[in-house]
Design an enzyme around this catalytic site. Structure first.
Site, PDB file in Angstrom:
ATOM      1  N   ARG A  56       0.851  -1.202   0.000  1.00 54.12           N
ATOM      2  CA  ARG A  56       0.000   0.000   0.000  1.00 54.12           C
ATOM      3  C   ARG A  56       0.882   1.245   0.000  1.00 54.12           C
ATOM      4  O   ARG A  56       0.625   2.217  -0.691  1.00 54.12           O
ATOM      5  CB  ARG A  56      -0.959   0.007   1.203  1.00 54.12           C
ATOM      6  CG  ARG A  56      -1.688   1.329   1.327  1.00 54.12           C
ATOM      7  CD  ARG A  56      -2.913   1.340   2.245  1.00 54.12           C
ATOM      8  NE  ARG A  56      -2.856   0.456   3.376  1.00 54.12           N
ATOM      9  CZ  ARG A  56      -2.117   0.657   4.471  1.00 54.12           C
ATOM     10  NH1 ARG A  56      -1.351   1.727   4.585  1.00 54.12           N
ATOM     11  NH2 ARG A  56      -2.137  -0.221   5.461  1.00 54.12           N
ATOM     12  N   TYR A 108     -15.980  17.180 -15.658  1.00 53.97           N
ATOM     13  CA  TYR A 108     -16.478  15.809 -15.541  1.00 53.97           C
ATOM     14  C   TYR A 108     -17.487  15.708 -14.393  1.00 53.97           C
ATOM     15  O   TYR A 108     -17.241  16.216 -13.294  1.00 53.97           O
ATOM     16  CB  TYR A 108     -15.276  14.866 -15.335  1.00 53.97           C
ATOM     17  CG  TYR A 108     -15.691  13.467 -14.998  1.00 53.97           C
ATOM     18  CD1 TYR A 108     -16.511  12.735 -15.858  1.00 53.97           C
ATOM     19  CD2 TYR A 108     -15.289  12.867 -13.816  1.00 53.97           C
ATOM     20  CE1 TYR A 108     -16.920  11.454 -15.537  1.00 53.97           C
ATOM     21  CE2 TYR A 108     -15.684  11.569 -13.493  1.00 53.97           C
ATOM     22  CZ  TYR A 108     -16.503  10.874 -14.358  1.00 53.97           C
ATOM     23  OH  TYR A 108     -16.900   9.612 -14.038  1.00 53.97           O
ATOM     24  N   ASP A 180      -6.673  19.285 -14.600  1.00 55.18           N
ATOM     25  CA  ASP A 180      -7.017  17.935 -15.043  1.00 55.18           C
ATOM     26  C   ASP A 180      -6.652  17.854 -16.528  1.00 55.18           C
ATOM     27  O   ASP A 180      -7.287  18.478 -17.372  1.00 55.18           O
ATOM     28  CB  ASP A 180      -8.518  17.701 -14.809  1.00 55.18           C
ATOM     29  CG  ASP A 180      -8.949  16.281 -15.162  1.00 55.18           C
ATOM     30  OD1 ASP A 180      -8.273  15.644 -15.993  1.00 55.18           O
ATOM     31  OD2 ASP A 180      -9.969  15.825 -14.612  1.00 55.18           O
ATOM     32  N   LYS A 205      -7.949   6.714 -19.267  1.00 54.43           N
ATOM     33  CA  LYS A 205      -8.223   7.244 -20.599  1.00 54.43           C
ATOM     34  C   LYS A 205      -6.985   7.108 -21.494  1.00 54.43           C
ATOM     35  O   LYS A 205      -6.479   6.023 -21.670  1.00 54.43           O
ATOM     36  CB  LYS A 205      -8.714   8.689 -20.448  1.00 54.43           C
ATOM     37  CG  LYS A 205      -9.816   8.851 -19.383  1.00 54.43           C
ATOM     38  CD  LYS A 205     -11.090   8.162 -19.776  1.00 54.43           C
ATOM     39  CE  LYS A 205     -12.159   7.981 -18.718  1.00 54.43           C
ATOM     40  NZ  LYS A 205     -12.135   8.621 -17.453  1.00 54.43           N
TER      41      LYS A 205
HETATM   42  C1  PLP Z   1     -11.699  14.609 -17.257  1.00 52.75           C
HETATM   43  C2  PLP Z   1     -11.874  13.485 -16.277  1.00 52.75           C
HETATM   44  N1  PLP Z   1     -11.313  13.566 -15.062  1.00 52.75           N
HETATM   45  C3  PLP Z   1     -11.449  12.585 -14.142  1.00 52.75           C
HETATM   46  C4  PLP Z   1     -12.192  11.450 -14.410  1.00 52.75           C
HETATM   47  C5  PLP Z   1     -12.342  10.388 -13.357  1.00 52.75           C
HETATM   48  O1  PLP Z   1     -11.524   9.299 -13.645  1.00 52.75           O
HETATM   49  P1  PLP Z   1     -11.863   7.769 -13.270  1.00 52.75           P
HETATM   50  O2  PLP Z   1     -13.088   7.374 -14.004  1.00 52.75           O
HETATM   51  O3  PLP Z   1     -10.617   7.050 -13.689  1.00 52.75           O
HETATM   52  O4  PLP Z   1     -12.071   7.728 -11.793  1.00 52.75           O
HETATM   53  C6  PLP Z   1     -12.791  11.320 -15.662  1.00 52.75           C
HETATM   54  C7  PLP Z   1     -13.585  10.120 -15.980  1.00 52.75           C
HETATM   55  O5  PLP Z   1     -14.282  10.050 -16.976  1.00 52.75           O
HETATM   56  C8  PLP Z   1     -12.628  12.360 -16.628  1.00 52.75           C
HETATM   57  O6  PLP Z   1     -13.205  12.302 -17.842  1.00 52.75           O
END
Ligand code: PLP
Length: 389
Positions: A56, A108, A180, A205
């Site tokens: 961990r 998101y 992000d 992604k």
């Molecule tokens: C721009 C963006 N940030 C964060 C996330 C969250 O990521 P996760 O689904 O891997 O938890 C997503 C998920 O679609 C996303 O599109």
């Protein structure tokens, strides 16, 4: 395993994607970083170990991934998490009750949900800026604002926010800037170089790129902030397993070539849609008509593989279109080698109340495409047959 992060610093992106954080395994010479599928490590005596005690806290396959992502973002430190949202929670652990968070408003849905339904319960308030203008961010700063949170390009409307200008505002007020970078990937945009303090990825992604892992990561330069988030990573425990870390490392090796192909295909798809009579509006930063095209040219080295468009018709018409698609798959997520189509209002952004969604331009007739790296002729033919009346 000793990291080669320092040596890699001056190498080009594609070289780092293949080698950063990795070297042949010292015990066998294995070229690929092994999957250290172990929860614990033998220690020779009290306080004596080979750098690992419990998985961990750290694991060599994860260390390789963390160093690789840090190198791709031109950062000093990287931390990997079990999902993008777990990585977000790691960053949000910097906040305490009574702090304020300032965010862009097109983001998101799951991020919005953490802000509104998780940290709000600890009396951490979030407010949203609707424009991309640095002066509007500055006006919205409160005495207790501790973080500014940006997504650029935004999800799903693909608007851009000026990272450099907002970093200047943030730093003038002693506030950390988080970006992000999931939609661009570090191949097309490197926010730390533009002044951001922390860069975040859903590695689910483009970074992993094969739609077979859920993961998240951050990269940053400040040691103290890194140590605070690393403390949280270990204390709260939302870490990726060794196999997922290994799959993600493997995916990263082709990140540069994948991103180039995603972009080439996305440009062709955006052009096709612009000329289609049943399409009202196309959102793609690579189009000269896009409101942030000039900023995209300045801030990104390419426009990415995501394209959204407003369909002329009703929600039921949109449903008929997605049911007819054969190469594009109707599914959540993005950034994999295969093309996906998503209906943000009912899927990724369903957790945002309708009135708020619609006030942000996210209508029921908006479709978001994650343009994959299949042959472009097949992608265009598929869109043409699905959009035909
Ligand atoms: C721009 C963006 N940030 C964060 C996330 C969250 O990521 P996760 O689904 O891997 O938890 C997503 C998920 O679609 C996303 O599109």
């Amino acid at each position: 395993m000793r990291s080669r992060l320092g040596e890699m610093k001056h190498m080009k992106f594609s070289t780092k994607a293949i080698h950063a954080g990795q070297q042949p395994d010292p015990s066998t010479g294995a070229i690929m970083t092994p999957i250290f599928q172990t929860s614990t490590y033998a220690q020779s005596g009290m306080g004596e170990n080979k750098g690992y005690e419990y998985s961990r806290s750290s694991n060599p396959t994860r260390t390789a991934l963390e160093d690789c992502i840090a190198a791709l973002e031109n950062g000093t430190f990287g931390l990997a998490f079990a999902s993008g949202l777990a990585a977000e929670q790691g960053i949000l652990s910097l906040l305490k009750t009574g702090d304020h968070l300032l965010s862009c408003d097109d983001l998101y849905g799951g991020t919005y949900r953490i802000f509104e339904r998780v940290i709000a319960r600890y009396n951490i308030e979030t407010s949203y800026v609707t424009t991309g203008k640095a002066e509007d961010y500055e006006k919205a700063i409160q005495p207790n604002t501790k973080l500014i949170w940006l997504e650029t390009p935004t999800n799903p409307l693909l608007r851009l926010v000026d990272i450099r200008a907002i970093a200047e505002v943030a730093h003038r007020h002693n506030i950390l800037l988080v970006v992000d970078n999931t939609f661009s990937s570090p191949y097309f945009q490197q926010p730390l170089d533009l002044g951001a303090d922390i860069v975040l990825h859903s590695t689910t992604k483009y970074i992993n790129g094969h739609s077979d892992v859920i993961g998240g990561a951050i990269a940053l330069n400040d040691k103290e902030t890194y140590e605070q988030i690393q403390f949280y990573q270990n204390a709260a425990g939302g870490v990726p397993g060794p196999f997922d870390s290994w799959l993600t490392l493997r995916g990263i090796k082709t990140l540069a070539v994948r991103m180039r192909q995603h972009e080439e295909n996305a440009r062709a798809v955006a052009k096709f849609l612009t000329e289609h009579p049943r399409v009202q509006r196309v959102h793609y930063p690579g189009l000269p008509s896009h409101p942030d095209h000039e900023l995209a040219n300045r801030q990104m080295s390419g426009f990415g593989g995501m394209v959204s468009f407003d369909f002329k018709g009703t929600r039921d018409d949109v449903d008929r279109v997605v049911r007819k698609l054969r190469v594009f798959t109707f599914a959540e997520s993005l950034g994999g080698v295969e093309s996906l189509v998503c209906h943000p209002a009912s899927m990724t952004h369903g957790s945002i109340p309708r009135e708020i969604r619609e006030s942000r331009g996210l209508t029921d007739t908006l479709l978001r495409l994650s343009v994959g790296i299949e042959d472009i002729e097949d992608l265009l033919k598929d869109l043409a047959q699905a959009l035909a009346e």
